[in-house]
Design a protein around this motif. Structure first.
Motif, PDB file in Angstrom:
ATOM      1  N   ALA A   1      34.776  30.051  37.290  1.00 17.96           N
ATOM      2  CA  ALA A   1      34.965  30.602  38.623  1.00 17.96           C
ATOM      3  C   ALA A   1      36.358  30.274  39.145  1.00 17.96           C
ATOM      4  O   ALA A   1      36.996  31.097  39.822  1.00 17.96           O
ATOM      5  CB  ALA A   1      33.902  30.053  39.567  1.00 17.96           C
ATOM      6  N   ALA A   2      36.855  29.066  38.839  1.00 14.03           N
ATOM      7  CA  ALA A   2      38.202  28.693  39.280  1.00 14.03           C
ATOM      8  C   ALA A   2      39.243  29.585  38.634  1.00 14.03           C
ATOM      9  O   ALA A   2      40.248  29.959  39.258  1.00 14.03           O
ATOM     10  CB  ALA A   2      38.461  27.227  38.946  1.00 14.03           C
ATOM     11  N   VAL A   3      39.023  29.928  37.360  1.00 11.37           N
ATOM     12  CA  VAL A   3      39.947  30.831  36.665  1.00 11.37           C
ATOM     13  C   VAL A   3      39.932  32.200  37.325  1.00 11.37           C
ATOM     14  O   VAL A   3      40.974  32.835  37.529  1.00 11.37           O
ATOM     15  CB  VAL A   3      39.581  30.948  35.178  1.00 11.37           C
ATOM     16  CG1 VAL A   3      40.455  31.988  34.490  1.00 11.37           C
ATOM     17  CG2 VAL A   3      39.703  29.598  34.491  1.00 11.37           C
ATOM     18  N   VAL A   4      38.715  32.681  37.676  1.00 12.93           N
ATOM     19  CA  VAL A   4      38.598  33.966  38.359  1.00 12.93           C
ATOM     20  C   VAL A   4      39.389  33.936  39.659  1.00 12.93           C
ATOM     21  O   VAL A   4      40.146  34.857  39.994  1.00 12.93           O
ATOM     22  CB  VAL A   4      37.125  34.302  38.635  1.00 12.93           C
ATOM     23  CG1 VAL A   4      37.020  35.534  39.539  1.00 12.93           C
ATOM     24  CG2 VAL A   4      36.377  34.542  37.339  1.00 12.93           C
ATOM     25  N   GLY A   5      39.226  32.859  40.407  1.00 14.50           N
ATOM     26  CA  GLY A   5      39.953  32.729  41.661  1.00 14.50           C
ATOM     27  C   GLY A   5      41.449  32.746  41.456  1.00 14.50           C
ATOM     28  O   GLY A   5      42.196  33.375  42.230  1.00 14.50           O
ATOM     29  N   SER A   6      41.902  32.059  40.410  1.00  8.20           N
ATOM     30  CA  SER A   6      43.344  32.036  40.121  1.00  8.20           C
ATOM     31  C   SER A   6      43.847  33.422  39.766  1.00  8.20           C
ATOM     32  O   SER A   6      44.959  33.823  40.156  1.00  8.20           O
ATOM     33  CB  SER A   6      43.620  31.050  38.978  1.00  8.20           C
ATOM     34  OG  SER A   6      43.286  29.735  39.351  1.00  8.20           O
TER      35      SER A   6
ATOM     36  N   ILE B   1      43.165  41.516  27.501  1.00  6.12           N
ATOM     37  CA  ILE B   1      41.770  41.233  27.837  1.00  6.12           C
ATOM     38  C   ILE B   1      41.242  40.085  26.980  1.00  6.12           C
ATOM     39  O   ILE B   1      40.474  39.228  27.451  1.00  6.12           O
ATOM     40  CB  ILE B   1      40.905  42.498  27.670  1.00  6.12           C
ATOM     41  CG1 ILE B   1      41.301  43.554  28.709  1.00  6.12           C
ATOM     42  CG2 ILE B   1      39.420  42.168  27.815  1.00  6.12           C
ATOM     43  CD1 ILE B   1      40.617  44.891  28.531  1.00  6.12           C
ATOM     44  N   SER B   2      41.646  40.055  25.729  1.00  7.59           N
ATOM     45  CA  SER B   2      41.231  38.942  24.847  1.00  7.59           C
ATOM     46  C   SER B   2      41.707  37.606  25.421  1.00  7.59           C
ATOM     47  O   SER B   2      40.944  36.624  25.454  1.00  7.59           O
ATOM     48  CB  SER B   2      41.794  39.145  23.439  1.00  7.59           C
ATOM     49  OG  SER B   2      41.248  40.302  22.836  1.00  7.59           O
ATOM     50  N   ARG B   3      42.962  37.550  25.886  1.00  5.67           N
ATOM     51  CA  ARG B   3      43.474  36.309  26.479  1.00  5.67           C
ATOM     52  C   ARG B   3      42.707  35.954  27.744  1.00  5.67           C
ATOM     53  O   ARG B   3      42.376  34.783  27.990  1.00  5.67           O
ATOM     54  CB  ARG B   3      44.969  36.448  26.785  1.00  5.67           C
ATOM     55  CG  ARG B   3      45.864  36.366  25.560  1.00  5.67           C
ATOM     56  CD  ARG B   3      47.328  36.204  25.939  1.00  5.67           C
ATOM     57  NE  ARG B   3      47.851  37.401  26.576  1.00  5.67           N
ATOM     58  CZ  ARG B   3      48.402  38.409  25.924  1.00  5.67           C
ATOM     59  NH1 ARG B   3      48.480  38.381  24.595  1.00  5.67           N
ATOM     60  NH2 ARG B   3      48.873  39.462  26.568  1.00  5.67           N
ATOM     61  N   ALA B   4      42.406  36.975  28.561  1.00  2.00           N
ATOM     62  CA  ALA B   4      41.649  36.712  29.780  1.00  2.00           C
ATOM     63  C   ALA B   4      40.241  36.218  29.461  1.00  2.00           C
ATOM     64  O   ALA B   4      39.708  35.338  30.141  1.00  2.00           O
ATOM     65  CB  ALA B   4      41.592  37.981  30.632  1.00  2.00           C
ATOM     66  N   MET B   5      39.613  36.785  28.422  1.00  2.00           N
ATOM     67  CA  MET B   5      38.290  36.326  28.000  1.00  2.00           C
ATOM     68  C   MET B   5      38.335  34.861  27.581  1.00  2.00           C
ATOM     69  O   MET B   5      37.427  34.075  27.902  1.00  2.00           O
ATOM     70  CB  MET B   5      37.779  37.199  26.845  1.00  2.00           C
ATOM     71  CG  MET B   5      37.346  38.592  27.258  1.00  2.00           C
ATOM     72  SD  MET B   5      37.005  39.646  25.821  1.00  2.00           S
ATOM     73  CE  MET B   5      35.675  38.727  25.022  1.00  2.00           C
ATOM     74  N   ASN B   6      39.376  34.472  26.858  1.00  2.00           N
ATOM     75  CA  ASN B   6      39.517  33.070  26.445  1.00  2.00           C
ATOM     76  C   ASN B   6      39.594  32.161  27.666  1.00  2.00           C
ATOM     77  O   ASN B   6      38.979  31.076  27.688  1.00  2.00           O
ATOM     78  CB  ASN B   6      40.768  32.895  25.590  1.00  2.00           C
ATOM     79  CG  ASN B   6      40.724  33.722  24.313  1.00  2.00           C
ATOM     80  OD1 ASN B   6      41.737  34.052  23.740  1.00  2.00           O
ATOM     81  ND2 ASN B   6      39.533  34.091  23.846  1.00  2.00           N
ATOM     82  N   ASN B   7      40.310  32.602  28.687  1.00  2.00           N
ATOM     83  CA  ASN B   7      40.422  31.807  29.908  1.00  2.00           C
ATOM     84  C   ASN B   7      39.116  31.753  30.690  1.00  2.00           C
ATOM     85  O   ASN B   7      38.865  30.806  31.437  1.00  2.00           O
ATOM     86  CB  ASN B   7      41.526  32.362  30.813  1.00  2.00           C
ATOM     87  CG  ASN B   7      42.903  32.193  30.201  1.00  2.00           C
ATOM     88  OD1 ASN B   7      43.142  31.265  29.426  1.00  2.00           O
ATOM     89  ND2 ASN B   7      43.819  33.094  30.539  1.00  2.00           N
ATOM     90  N   LEU B   8      38.286  32.802  30.519  1.00  2.00           N
ATOM     91  CA  LEU B   8      37.017  32.879  31.234  1.00  2.00           C
ATOM     92  C   LEU B   8      35.871  32.270  30.418  1.00  2.00           C
ATOM     93  O   LEU B   8      34.757  32.788  30.378  1.00  2.00           O
ATOM     94  CB  LEU B   8      36.702  34.345  31.585  1.00  2.00           C
ATOM     95  CG  LEU B   8      37.608  34.963  32.645  1.00  2.00           C
ATOM     96  CD1 LEU B   8      37.398  36.473  32.725  1.00  2.00           C
ATOM     97  CD2 LEU B   8      37.386  34.320  34.004  1.00  2.00           C
ATOM     98  N   ASN B   9      36.179  31.179  29.737  1.00  2.00           N
ATOM     99  CA  ASN B   9      35.167  30.401  29.004  1.00  2.00           C
ATOM    100  C   ASN B   9      34.540  31.203  27.865  1.00  2.00           C
ATOM    101  O   ASN B   9      33.351  31.071  27.574  1.00  2.00           O
ATOM    102  CB  ASN B   9      34.079  29.899  29.958  1.00  2.00           C
ATOM    103  CG  ASN B   9      33.305  28.726  29.364  1.00  2.00           C
ATOM    104  OD1 ASN B   9      33.816  27.990  28.510  1.00  2.00           O
ATOM    105  ND2 ASN B   9      32.069  28.549  29.811  1.00  2.00           N
TER     106      ASN B   9
END
Length: 554
Positions: free
Chosen positions: A471-476, A379-387
């Motif tokens: 949003a693009a990251v979410v889509g990916s 989740i930490s990595r995903a948070m980093n990707n989500l700005n």
């Protein structure tokens, strides 16, 4: 996976027939057009709460059916077989709601209860709503997410079985403790009563015999006189006793028999009578010998009878029932003594079950801690990707082996987060803003979805509060999930919609009298127009179309 959805007379939908495909399908449309209508309809097919307001105005009922394809190894297929509802590798759910609110459900054409439908539903579809992030601050939801990610259902089942066994024994133990004083007083009384009856020790049928003996002993003189008179009359009398008269009659008839043979049978009868009289006289002599007056025996008999009558009166039973009453009291006392032995076994069993539960809860906690470390890092990595470049997510699992037992173990689970450098980890509800909480929620859902075995996942505007590059990251992320299972995503973001393998558009049309919602499968050119609308609003220009094309390419 979901292949077809047929909707009739549902809210503002008159008729919809939608086909779904593998991969990620994005559903877009104007605000208020009813983008979530398919998810709402499917929710009813999955056992959702029925409401007469769902029925389209002017119609008698709503009719919704959903068709799924399944595999031999899937939980859905096993459920269908166990409930004798299997139809090869297909599962069709149907639900109707009448305008008076009555509801009916079917699986593969067979009527089922809503409970059955709701049990089957989680094996087919997993729905994530737009308000999912609001649940994140609740401890129960945090535990469910962690357990879903950990996939240790066997450990949870073990804990729950241990809990139920222990709880059942605890209940019996408390009930026994509450009755302990009452049972002790009851045992004390029974012990006294049984001891008293044991000392008297009346035998089965003894009181009836005592009554018979007492009657005989108190009438010995009359019995003696009557038996003496009978013996004298029958045999011992000097004049005209029965035996002598029969002998005389026999002699006379014996003379006559020489003259007439017909008298022979009569002689035979007289001989028998003579024998009977002699036997009777013998029995009377024996009886007389036993009729000696015995004052001591009479006194003992009267004393025994008096004691029996007194005991019977004390125990509120008839003297004739005293023996049976004694046996019943002894049986009750034996049961109480066995209850004490059972209680000791209950204490030992209670301790053993408590230990089993604590051990199972510890095993579950160990698994949770391992899963918490892995999920927190992902989740930490995903948070980093989500700005959220400085975001850190940590799941704390605190085990207390003395805490009150529950079906879910004795862990205290807390989702903690920090989003800025220098800030300590704090509970999720105290740190994250609405937008941050929405992004964290999305990250958690996506990470947990990776562990999900359900073939179809639906996301209803989970990208609320997200925009731009995020949003693009979410889509990916969603497209990546679509490579593993079927993803159906309702979204208002062009960056998310562009990542879909397929796209549908929801349109609302009205003729001034009635309103209808339609859903269209979009081809590539139609997707460009729809993405351009999402990018530029009502004004679609070549520039917005170019931007849309660029989104689709990337």
């Amino acid at each position: 996976m979901l292949t077809e959805l047929h909707i009739r007379n549902f809210a503002i939908v008159k008729q919809l027939d939608i086909e779904f495909k593998n991969g990620m399908t994005a559903i877009t449309g104007e605000t208020g057009a009813g983008k979530s209508i398919a998810l709402d309809a499917l929710g009813l097919c999955l056992g959702g709460r029925a409401d007469a307001n769902w029925v389209r105005p002017g119609c008698d009922k709503t009719d919704i059916s959903a068709r799924f394809t399944i595999t031999h190894e899937s939980p859905a297929h096993r459920w269908l077989i166990n409930n004798e509802l299997d139809d090869d590798l297909e599962c069709v759910l149907r639900r109707t709601i009448s305008k008076d609110g009555r509801s009916r459900a079917w699986v593969n054409g067979a009527p089922v209860t809503l409970t059955q439908q709701r049990t089957l539903a989680p094996t087919l579809v997993n729905i994530h709503g737009q308000h999912e992030h609001q649940l994140l601050v609740k401890e129960e939801h945090q535990r469910e997410l962690l357990d879903q990610f950990a996939q240790h259902g066997d450990l949870i089942t073990e804990v729950q079985n241990c809990y139920r066994n222990w709880a059942s024994t605890e209940k019996r133990f408390r009930q026994h403790q509450q009755r302990k004083e009452e049972l002790s007083a009851q045992k004390q009384l029974l012990s006294y009563q049984v001891k008293e009856l044991n000392e008297f020790n009346i035998a089965d049928g003894e009181f009836e015999q005592l009554e018979s003996d007492h009657k005989r002993l108190t009438h010995v003189r009359a019995l003696t006189e009557n038996s003496a008179f009978a013996l004298n009359a029958l045999y011992d009398g000097e004049h005209n006793n029965v035996s002598g008269l029969i002998q005389a009659a026999h002699g006379r008839l014996e003379e006559s028999a020489e003259l007439d043979e017909q008298i022979q049978p009569i002689l035979a009868l007289l001989e028998q009578a003579k024998v009977h009289i002699e036997e009777t006289a013998l029995e009377l002599r024996n009886y007389q010998e036993q009729l000696d007056i015995d004052p001591e025996q009479l006194e003992l008999t009267e004393q025994r009878m008096s004691q029996a009558i007194a005991l019977a009166k004390k125990h509120h039973v008839a003297p004739i029932d005293l023996y049976q009453h004694h046996q019943q009291l002894q049986q009750q006392l034996d049961e109480l003594e066995r209850a004490e032995e059972d209680n000791q076994q209950l204490v030992e069993q209670r301790q053993a079950l408590r230990s089993q539960y604590r051990q199972a809860a510890l095993k579950l906690s160990t698994s949770r801690k391992q899963a918490a470390d892995n999920l927190g890092a992902e989740i930490s990595r995903a948070m980093n990707n989500l700005n959220m470049p400085h975001g850190e997510f940590v799941i704390q699992v605190n085990h207390d082996d003395k805490a009150t037992a529950t079906l879910w173990g004795t862990d205290e689970i807390c989702f903690t987060v920090t989003t800025n450098p220098g800030q300590p980890l704090q509970a999720l509800s105290k740190v994250a803003s609405g937008g941050e909480l929405s992004r964290i929620s999305l990250a958690i859902q996506v990470m947990c979805a990776n562990q999900n075995t359900v073939p179809t996942m639906m996301f209803d505007e989970v990208d609320v509060g997200v925009s731009g590059p995020t949003a693009a990251v979410v889509g990916s992320m969603l497209r990546s999930l679509g490579e593993q299972c079927q993803i159906i995503c309702v979204t208002h973001l062009p960056q998310v919609a562009a990542k879909g393998h397929h796209q549908m558009q929801v349109l609302k049309q009205t003729d001034g009298a009635q309103t209808e919602t339609h859903v269209w499968q979009l081809n590539e050119e139609q997707r460009i127009d729809e993405l351009a609308r999402l990018l530029g609003g009502d004004s679609i220009t070549e520039k917005t179309k170019d931007n849309a094309r660029e989104l689709l390419i990337h």
